[in-house]
Design an enzyme around this catalytic site. Structure first.
Site, PDB file in Angstrom:
ATOM      1  CG  ASP A 190     -17.866 -15.069 -10.156  1.00 20.22           C
ATOM      2  OD1 ASP A 190     -16.705 -15.186 -10.573  1.00 20.22           O
ATOM      3  OD2 ASP A 190     -18.865 -15.344 -10.854  1.00 20.22           O
ATOM      4  CG  HIS A 338     -14.610 -22.930 -12.731  1.00 19.92           C
ATOM      5  ND1 HIS A 338     -15.061 -23.164 -14.001  1.00 19.92           N
ATOM      6  CD2 HIS A 338     -14.921 -21.624 -12.461  1.00 19.92           C
ATOM      7  CE1 HIS A 338     -15.615 -22.065 -14.494  1.00 19.92           C
ATOM      8  NE2 HIS A 338     -15.531 -21.110 -13.571  1.00 19.92           N
TER       9      HIS A 338
HETATM   10 FE1  N7H Z   1     -16.374 -19.146 -13.873  1.00 22.61          FE
HETATM   11  N1  N7H Z   1     -18.518 -19.407  -9.563  1.00 22.61           N
HETATM   12  O1  N7H Z   1     -18.999 -18.300  -9.312  1.00 22.61           O
HETATM   13  O2  N7H Z   1     -18.564 -20.346  -8.831  1.00 22.61           O
HETATM   14  N2  N7H Z   1     -15.814 -18.682 -11.968  1.00 22.61           N
HETATM   15  N3  N7H Z   1     -18.212 -19.717 -13.221  1.00 22.61           N
HETATM   16  N4  N7H Z   1     -17.000 -19.413 -15.803  1.00 22.61           N
HETATM   17  N5  N7H Z   1     -14.669 -18.355 -14.546  1.00 22.61           N
HETATM   18  C1  N7H Z   1     -14.628 -18.151 -11.584  1.00 22.61           C
HETATM   19  O3  N7H Z   1     -11.463 -15.758 -10.363  1.00 22.61           O
HETATM   20  C2  N7H Z   1     -18.623 -19.860 -11.932  1.00 22.61           C
HETATM   21  C3  N7H Z   1     -18.195 -19.904 -16.215  1.00 22.61           C
HETATM   22  C4  N7H Z   1     -14.289 -18.227 -15.871  1.00 22.61           C
HETATM   23  O4  N7H Z   1      -8.748 -15.775 -14.350  1.00 22.61           O
HETATM   24  C5  N7H Z   1     -14.560 -18.098 -10.168  1.00 22.61           C
HETATM   25  O5  N7H Z   1     -13.087 -14.313 -10.560  1.00 22.61           O
HETATM   26  C6  N7H Z   1     -19.956 -20.434 -11.912  1.00 22.61           C
HETATM   27  C7  N7H Z   1     -18.201 -20.069 -17.649  1.00 22.61           C
HETATM   28  C8  N7H Z   1     -13.016 -17.537 -15.958  1.00 22.61           C
HETATM   29  O6  N7H Z   1      -8.223 -17.290 -12.876  1.00 22.61           O
HETATM   30  C9  N7H Z   1     -15.737 -18.590  -9.692  1.00 22.61           C
HETATM   31  C10 N7H Z   1     -20.323 -20.607 -13.222  1.00 22.61           C
HETATM   32  C11 N7H Z   1     -16.963 -19.678 -18.086  1.00 22.61           C
HETATM   33  C12 N7H Z   1     -12.638 -17.267 -14.665  1.00 22.61           C
HETATM   34  C13 N7H Z   1     -16.550 -18.949 -10.833  1.00 22.61           C
HETATM   35  C14 N7H Z   1     -19.221 -20.158 -14.032  1.00 22.61           C
HETATM   36  C15 N7H Z   1     -16.231 -19.240 -16.920  1.00 22.61           C
HETATM   37  C16 N7H Z   1     -13.683 -17.797 -13.796  1.00 22.61           C
HETATM   38  C17 N7H Z   1     -13.386 -17.602  -9.318  1.00 22.61           C
HETATM   39  C18 N7H Z   1     -21.586 -21.124 -13.799  1.00 22.61           C
HETATM   40  C19 N7H Z   1     -16.411 -19.641 -19.470  1.00 22.61           C
HETATM   41  C20 N7H Z   1     -11.378 -16.543 -14.225  1.00 22.61           C
HETATM   42  C21 N7H Z   1     -13.457 -16.127  -9.139  1.00 22.61           C
HETATM   43  C22 N7H Z   1     -22.727 -21.190 -13.165  1.00 22.61           C
HETATM   44  C23 N7H Z   1     -16.483 -20.635 -20.310  1.00 22.61           C
HETATM   45  C24 N7H Z   1     -10.262 -17.505 -13.974  1.00 22.61           C
HETATM   46  C25 N7H Z   1     -12.594 -15.343 -10.095  1.00 22.61           C
HETATM   47  C26 N7H Z   1      -8.976 -16.788 -13.711  1.00 22.61           C
HETATM   48  C27 N7H Z   1     -13.636 -17.712 -12.424  1.00 22.61           C
HETATM   49  C28 N7H Z   1     -17.846 -19.459 -10.800  1.00 22.61           C
HETATM   50  C29 N7H Z   1     -19.243 -20.179 -15.387  1.00 22.61           C
HETATM   51  C30 N7H Z   1     -14.952 -18.721 -16.956  1.00 22.61           C
HETATM   52  C31 N7H Z   1     -16.036 -18.711  -8.190  1.00 22.61           C
HETATM   53  C32 N7H Z   1     -20.802 -20.812 -10.722  1.00 22.61           C
HETATM   54  C33 N7H Z   1     -19.378 -20.590 -18.501  1.00 22.61           C
HETATM   55  C34 N7H Z   1     -12.254 -17.210 -17.239  1.00 22.61           C
END
Ligand code: N7H
Length: 483
Positions: A190, A338
């Site tokens: 992440d 996602h």
């Molecule tokens: Fe997400 N995860 O760790 O599995 N997220 N996220 N997220 N997320 C991203 O690109 C995850 C949540 C965003 O710029 C990655 O840094 C999990 C919410 C945004 O290309 C991974 C949960 C919201 C991005 C995860 C969770 C977001 C992003 C890839 C909840 C907003 C950047 C790593 C438990 C509404 C996208 C990365 C970009 C990336 C995970 C929640 C948003 C692996 C497990 C609630 C904007």
């Protein structure tokens, strides 16, 4: 491209978690009510403000971490980080009932029935009992190199606050151990992609690409995240737009923080992926990657559609350098994955893509999955935190209009004709009434093929158990108007 003036950010004024993030291997979230406003104000002025970590300090610490990594040293300073924010009720306690009204979403609050209904969040009765309260006024974020360090400093701070506040709930987040450090509980790396900020993020190629930080990282106007600066222009992604409106001058250098405690059902997620991959006749790691849009290593499916390329996952010059536009038939990465839902890049018009960005600063919580844990026994997940200047246009929009909307991205067509309904974001998308969800194109038609598959997801693997909206004021506001 015309030369643009670089905005000068007041790094001493902006709290350190907002733009850069406090250095945190562990972070204690202390949610509190203000019990004695006059004494709390005096204590904040005399004791707390001087200890709040600002962006200049966070930046210096970041540089030290970078330098020590470059020299192969694993250890960095045992730094204490401290930030402080207030809910709408907290601001009323500090300023009185006739205080200015801020963003409508902030004034509604995360626990308001209308917010819960709009975001398809679970009802309050399903939230963690310990974090439910008739009122939360503020949050103290205490960050540091490990949980015992943070606990020690958290206790010292609580002692100092004494009866000026009443603790509603406190909870520790911590980075996962060993090789899982930086990965969240499902196992995915992440914190890879964050918006770059003009005036703060250094362009890798300042002469040739002055509006790009690392490859794939567009530099945005800081007003998207901090008050008092120009924001994005609604029609031109490069042009300076208006500064977001402030209800009062003391909002300058402040930001809204969205907090969501998201429990992750890890054994259930793994079991589901195994079962569905076997039904579809595909590698479970590939199916999981198609749900996220990246492999566990962080390598994007757009660059590694069928097999992981771990060397690409950890390389910051490669792991964010992609778009979705040339993957118009979701052969490499499903429309609903996602990362494609939450930042659709060129799936939408360039200016539109930059209207809904957030800076994420969350941390995992809870223990590792025990070897015999085939159904979740111990609570774990993500203390999700993000910063912005409009909760409605940024966090809420992403959750509501993208993740929860099975028709986003709209207007996509099948190779042979006919409209596609991409389905829900399989990680954070929520259907009304906790209903079942589906995702289109679980099996890759890459490089060619025409097999139609749907992933049915009867239950959520991520469950919201607490949420709150805070305003993170500037250090001056904390020192003067608010106290
Ligand atoms: Fe997400 N995860 O760790 O599995 N997220 N996220 N997220 N997320 C991203 O690109 C995850 C949540 C965003 O710029 C990655 O840094 C999990 C919410 C945004 O290309 C991974 C949960 C919201 C991005 C995860 C969770 C977001 C992003 C890839 C909840 C907003 C950047 C790593 C438990 C509404 C996208 C990365 C970009 C990336 C995970 C929640 C948003 C692996 C497990 C609630 C904007």
């Amino acid at each position: 491209m015309a030369q643009q003036i670089t905005p000068q950010l007041d790094l001493d004024e902006i709290q350190g978690d907002v733009l850069i993030g406090m250095q945190k291997k562990a972070e204690l979230f202390i949610f509190f009510k203000i019990a004695d406003a006059a004494r709390f104000k005096a204590l904040t002025r005399e004791y707390v403000v001087g200890r709040v970590t600002n962006t200049r300090t966070a930046q210096q610490r970041d540089r030290e971490v970078y330098e020590s990594r470059r020299q192969g040293a694993a250890k960095t300073g045992a730094w204490l980080g401290l930030n402080l924010g207030f809910t709408k009720d907290g601001l009323t306690r500090l300023l009185g009932p006739s205080r200015p009204r801020l963003d409508p979403a902030f004034e509604r609050g995360a626990d308001h029935p209308d917010t819960i209904a709009a975001l398809h969040d679970p009802p309050l009765s399903k939230w963690a009992p310990e974090s439910r309260s008739d009122r939360i006024d503020g949050v103290l974020l205490v960050a540091g190199p490990d949980p015992s360090f943070v606990s020690y400093h958290g206790s010292a701070l609580r002692e100092r606050c004494g009866t000026t506040i009443k603790i509603v709930h406190s909870e520790m987040g911590k980075v996962r151990p060993g090789a899982q450090g930086g990965h969240e509980h499902f196992g995915f790396l992440d914190g890879i992609s964050q918006p770059g900020i003009r005036g703060l993020t250094r362009p890798l190629k300042p002469i040739y690409q002055p509006t790009q930080g690392l490859p794939g990282q567009d530099l945005l106007w800081p007003g998207e995240f901090v008050f008092g600066y120009p924001g994005q222009h609604p029609e031109d992604p490069h042009k300076e737009g208006p500064a977001p409106e402030m209800a009062a001058p003391w909002m300058r250098n402040g930001s809204y923080m969205v907090f969501r405690r998201l429990e992750q059902k890890v054994p259930e997620f793994r079991g589901f992926v195994r079962e569905q991959a076997s039904r579809l006749g595909m590698d479970p790691e590939l199916l999981a990657a198609r749900m996220f849009g990246r492999w566990k290593s962080g390598a994007p499916l757009e660059c590694a559609p069928l097999y992981d390329k771990p060397s690409q996952g950890g390389d910051e010059t490669l792991n964010n350098d992609f778009k979705f536009g040339d993957d118009a038939d979701q052969r490499k990465c499903p429309y609903a994955a996602h990362i494609r839902k939450v930042y659709p890049r060129d799936d939408v018009a360039p200016a539109e893509a930059q209207q809904h960005r957030i800076i994420r600063a969350g941390i995992p919580f809870g223990p590792e999955v025990a070897p015999d844990e085939t159904a979740t026994k111990h609570k774990r997940g993500l203390m999700f935190v993000c910063y912005q200047t409009s909760i409605e246009r940024q966090f809420e929009y992403i959750q509501k209009q993208h993740a929860n909307n099975p028709d986003f991205a709209s207007g996509k067509e099948r190779p042979g004709g006919g409209l596609v309904s991409p389905g829900y974001d399989p990680i954070i998308g929520q259907a009304a009434g906790n209903g079942a969800r589906e995702m289109d194109e679980a099996f890759p038609n890459y490089p060619g093929g025409n097999r139609r598959t749907t992933l049915e997801m009867p239950s959520q693997f991520v469950k919201l158990t607490a949420a709150a909206y805070f305003f993170m004021p500037s250090l001056s506001a904390l020192r003067t108007v608010l106290t």
